[in-house]
Design a protein around this motif. Structure first.
Motif, PDB file in Angstrom:
ATOM      1  N   ILE A  96      16.533   2.766 -17.043  1.00 56.66           N
ATOM      2  CA  ILE A  96      17.309   2.359 -15.873  1.00 56.66           C
ATOM      3  C   ILE A  96      16.420   2.499 -14.650  1.00 56.66           C
ATOM      4  O   ILE A  96      15.941   3.597 -14.335  1.00 56.66           O
ATOM      5  N   ARG A  97      16.178   1.378 -13.972  1.00 59.27           N
ATOM      6  CA  ARG A  97      15.280   1.378 -12.814  1.00 59.27           C
ATOM      7  C   ARG A  97      16.064   1.085 -11.539  1.00 59.27           C
ATOM      8  O   ARG A  97      16.809   0.109 -11.465  1.00 59.27           O
ATOM      9  N   VAL A  98      15.887   1.943 -10.549  1.00 57.82           N
ATOM     10  CA  VAL A  98      16.486   1.756  -9.232  1.00 57.82           C
ATOM     11  C   VAL A  98      15.392   1.243  -8.300  1.00 57.82           C
ATOM     12  O   VAL A  98      14.479   1.992  -7.928  1.00 57.82           O
ATOM     13  N   ASN A  99      15.456  -0.041  -7.961  1.00 61.74           N
ATOM     14  CA  ASN A  99      14.448  -0.678  -7.115  1.00 61.74           C
ATOM     15  C   ASN A  99      14.849  -0.578  -5.650  1.00 61.74           C
ATOM     16  O   ASN A  99      15.993  -0.880  -5.290  1.00 61.74           O
ATOM     17  N   LEU A 100      13.911  -0.173  -4.830  1.00 63.64           N
ATOM     18  CA  LEU A 100      14.149  -0.059  -3.391  1.00 63.64           C
ATOM     19  C   LEU A 100      13.346  -1.139  -2.677  1.00 63.64           C
ATOM     20  O   LEU A 100      12.122  -1.134  -2.724  1.00 63.64           O
ATOM     21  N   GLY A 101      14.045  -2.078  -2.058  1.00 60.15           N
ATOM     22  CA  GLY A 101      13.356  -3.171  -1.366  1.00 60.15           C
ATOM     23  C   GLY A 101      12.789  -2.709  -0.044  1.00 60.15           C
ATOM     24  O   GLY A 101      13.328  -3.013   1.027  1.00 60.15           O
ATOM     25  N   MET A 102      11.684  -2.001  -0.077  1.00 59.94           N
ATOM     26  CA  MET A 102      11.115  -1.404   1.125  1.00 59.94           C
ATOM     27  C   MET A 102       9.606  -1.631   1.177  1.00 59.94           C
ATOM     28  O   MET A 102       8.947  -1.710   0.144  1.00 59.94           O
ATOM     29  N   ASP A 103       9.095  -1.750   2.384  1.00 60.59           N
ATOM     30  CA  ASP A 103       7.655  -1.636   2.644  1.00 60.59           C
ATOM     31  C   ASP A 103       7.466  -0.353   3.430  1.00 60.59           C
ATOM     32  O   ASP A 103       8.106  -0.148   4.466  1.00 60.59           O
ATOM     33  N   ILE A 104       6.584   0.518   2.952  1.00 54.56           N
ATOM     34  CA  ILE A 104       6.396   1.829   3.570  1.00 54.56           C
ATOM     35  C   ILE A 104       4.936   1.998   3.957  1.00 54.56           C
ATOM     36  O   ILE A 104       4.036   1.690   3.183  1.00 54.56           O
ATOM     37  N   ALA A 105       4.715   2.484   5.162  1.00 53.02           N
ATOM     38  CA  ALA A 105       3.374   2.860   5.606  1.00 53.02           C
ATOM     39  C   ALA A 105       3.423   4.348   5.937  1.00 53.02           C
ATOM     40  O   ALA A 105       4.203   4.776   6.786  1.00 53.02           O
ATOM     41  N   VAL A 106       2.612   5.155   5.255  1.00 48.63           N
ATOM     42  CA  VAL A 106       2.749   6.603   5.361  1.00 48.63           C
ATOM     43  C   VAL A 106       1.385   7.263   5.520  1.00 48.63           C
ATOM     44  O   VAL A 106       0.386   6.794   4.975  1.00 48.63           O
ATOM     45  N   GLN A 107       1.366   8.352   6.298  1.00 47.80           N
ATOM     46  CA  GLN A 107       0.220   9.247   6.329  1.00 47.80           C
ATOM     47  C   GLN A 107       0.773  10.649   6.174  1.00 47.80           C
ATOM     48  O   GLN A 107       1.575  11.113   6.993  1.00 47.80           O
ATOM     49  N   MET A 108       0.412  11.311   5.073  1.00 44.74           N
ATOM     50  CA  MET A 108       0.987  12.615   4.783  1.00 44.74           C
ATOM     51  C   MET A 108      -0.068  13.536   4.202  1.00 44.74           C
ATOM     52  O   MET A 108      -1.029  13.089   3.573  1.00 44.74           O
ATOM     53  N   ASN A 109       0.117  14.833   4.422  1.00 49.09           N
ATOM     54  CA  ASN A 109      -0.789  15.853   3.908  1.00 49.09           C
ATOM     55  C   ASN A 109       0.010  16.953   3.226  1.00 49.09           C
ATOM     56  O   ASN A 109       1.141  17.262   3.637  1.00 49.09           O
ATOM     57  N   ALA A 110      -0.568  17.541   2.190  1.00 48.80           N
ATOM     58  CA  ALA A 110       0.014  18.707   1.533  1.00 48.80           C
ATOM     59  C   ALA A 110      -1.112  19.645   1.145  1.00 48.80           C
ATOM     60  O   ALA A 110      -2.130  19.207   0.597  1.00 48.80           O
ATOM     61  N   ASP A 111      -0.952  20.923   1.436  1.00 52.78           N
ATOM     62  CA  ASP A 111      -2.009  21.890   1.139  1.00 52.78           C
ATOM     63  C   ASP A 111      -2.277  21.997  -0.357  1.00 52.78           C
ATOM     64  O   ASP A 111      -3.432  22.137  -0.782  1.00 52.78           O
ATOM     65  N   ASP A 112      -1.221  21.958  -1.162  1.00 51.50           N
ATOM     66  CA  ASP A 112      -1.383  22.196  -2.592  1.00 51.50           C
ATOM     67  C   ASP A 112      -0.284  21.471  -3.348  1.00 51.50           C
ATOM     68  O   ASP A 112       0.891  21.641  -3.040  1.00 51.50           O
ATOM     69  N   VAL A 113      -0.661  20.618  -4.290  1.00 48.71           N
ATOM     70  CA  VAL A 113       0.301  19.961  -5.172  1.00 48.71           C
ATOM     71  C   VAL A 113      -0.007  20.414  -6.587  1.00 48.71           C
ATOM     72  O   VAL A 113      -1.086  20.147  -7.121  1.00 48.71           O
ATOM     73  N   LYS A 114       0.947  21.114  -7.198  1.00 49.40           N
ATOM     74  CA  LYS A 114       0.762  21.622  -8.550  1.00 49.40           C
ATOM     75  C   LYS A 114       2.020  21.276  -9.343  1.00 49.40           C
ATOM     76  O   LYS A 114       3.112  21.786  -9.056  1.00 49.40           O
ATOM     77  N   LEU A 115       1.881  20.392 -10.338  1.00 42.72           N
ATOM     78  CA  LEU A 115       3.012  19.909 -11.125  1.00 42.72           C
ATOM     79  C   LEU A 115       2.750  20.156 -12.601  1.00 42.72           C
ATOM     80  O   LEU A 115       1.637  19.987 -13.085  1.00 42.72           O
ATOM     81  N   GLY A 116       3.803  20.526 -13.306  1.00 45.72           N
ATOM     82  CA  GLY A 116       3.653  20.800 -14.740  1.00 45.72           C
ATOM     83  C   GLY A 116       2.897  22.073 -14.994  1.00 45.72           C
ATOM     84  O   GLY A 116       1.901  22.088 -15.723  1.00 45.72           O
TER      85      GLY A 116
END
Length: 364
Positions: free
Chosen positions: A57-77
């Motif tokens: 099941i896919r939820v499609n978002l009709g958007m164009d996004i321009a982003v600048q973001m920072n994160a000190d640490d991304v740890k997943l799993g």
């Protein structure tokens, strides 16, 4: 996060509909001729597909996004995992055969987008003044859920189009990271540890194309500055910290006049003494997109991050082609999404500016 005018227009239209008009007005049916003069697309669209006896099941978002973001640490799993990829939720970390890295994805100083360091055209082909944000551009993001017998087994966040600079000190990566290496034979003259005849070949062949493809691999034995480049080079899609040309993969030179294309096979991170594997941590700013002749980039389809309780095929409904994601956290960079010159492959990619204040951590 900067949302483009399409989203803003939808919000304004909804607001106008709610707040304007006579409360006693009645809805009137439009004739077919009137309807033909109007077109539109839902802001959110939901698709459902069935592949391999699983529901997606896919939820499609009709958007164009321009982003600048920072994160000190991304740890997943973050859990114990054996080197063969199997999870060990009961392990305490002292067991033999465990992965050295503690998480499926571990990205320090993660960023999307940059800040222009000087006036000029940036990777998206647009002109920016020094100090302006050069965003990471996203088109048509979506959330997708995978279910087996009505039980959720996976979720992914993906983009139909992505272009921009992804920055990070990559300590661990589980997923796909194919890198196209494209240059000319002349660039071989700058290869580290090259034999003398490589210099001669590079000079004689000049602009003859050279190509290869790097992927996530095991690194050579040893420590920084003292690696044994007769080891490593085996495909390693789980918690990898090295990237390079896999064992037996071709390094191509050509076409050469009257000869054609010559394919050399790499062996254990080595090609005629030249290292062909490198730590992921030296590639600190990676351009995502299809590289053009003027070194700008066009958006690519297929960038996604996912989480699944078992190995799972994520399908592209437009092509019916699948990407197999391993259990746990997974990052997919699409084939053709990253292209490097030989010098960039050998020497790495320096960190681009992502902060306005110099904190002394290499991000200014």
């Amino acid at each position: 996060m900067i949302l483009n005018g399409r989203v803003f227009a939808v919000i304004c239209s909804v607001g106008s509909f709610i707040g304007v008009g006579d409360a006693s007005a009645e809805l009137e049916q439009l004739a077919d001729m009137d309807l033909r003069e109007h077109t539109g697309q839902a802001f959110i669209a939901i698709d459902q597909n069935r592949w391999e006896n699983r529901d997606y099941i896919r939820v499609n978002l009709g958007m164009d996004i321009a982003v600048q973001m920072n994160a000190d640490d991304v740890k997943l799993g973050e859990y114990h995992r054996y080197e063969n990829g199997d999870a060990c939720h009961d392990c305490n970390g002292s067991e033999s055969g465990l992965e050295a890295q503690p998480a499926d994805l571990w990205l320090k100083n993660f960023s999307l987008g940059t800040i222009a360091e000087e006036n000029g055209v940036q990777s998206d082909g647009q002109y920016y003044q020094a100090g302006q944000v050069v965003p990471f551009n996203i088109t048509d993001p979506y959330l997708e859920f995978a279910l087996e017998d009505n039980v959720p087994i996976g979720i992914r966040l993906g983009f139909r189009g992505a272009q921009g600079v992804l920055g990070a000190n990559i300590l661990s990566l589980t997923g796909n990271l194919p890198v196209d290496i494209k240059d000319t034979a002349r660039a071989l003259r700058d290869a580290p540890n090259r034999p003398w005849w490589i210099d001669v070949a590079g000079a004689l062949l000049g602009n003859t194309p050279v190509e290869s493809k790097a992927q996530l691999v095991t690194g050579p034995n040893g420590s920084a500055g003292n690696y044994d480049y007769s080891t490593g080079g085996i495909l390693d899609p789980v918690r990898a910290s090295w990237i390079g040309i896999p064992d037996g993969a071709p390094f191509s030179i050509g076409p050469i006049f009257l000869i054609g294309t010559i394919n050399f096979a790499t062996d254990s991170c080595n090609l005629f003494g030249i290292p062909t594997c490198f730590p992921l941590s030296i590639y600190q700013s990676i351009d995502i997109g299809e590289r053009q002749n003027d070194n700008t980039y066009k958006p690519v389809d297929g960038l996604f991050s996912s989480f699944q309780t078992q190995d799972l095929n994520w399908f592209n409904p437009d092509t019916a082609r699948a990407v197999t994601a391993t259990q746990g956290a997974f990052l997919n960079i699409p084939d053709g999404g990253i292209e490097l010159k030989l010098s960039e492959a050998f020497n790495g990619l320096p960190r681009q500016r992502v902060e306005y204040i110099d904190r002394g951590v290499g991000l200014f």
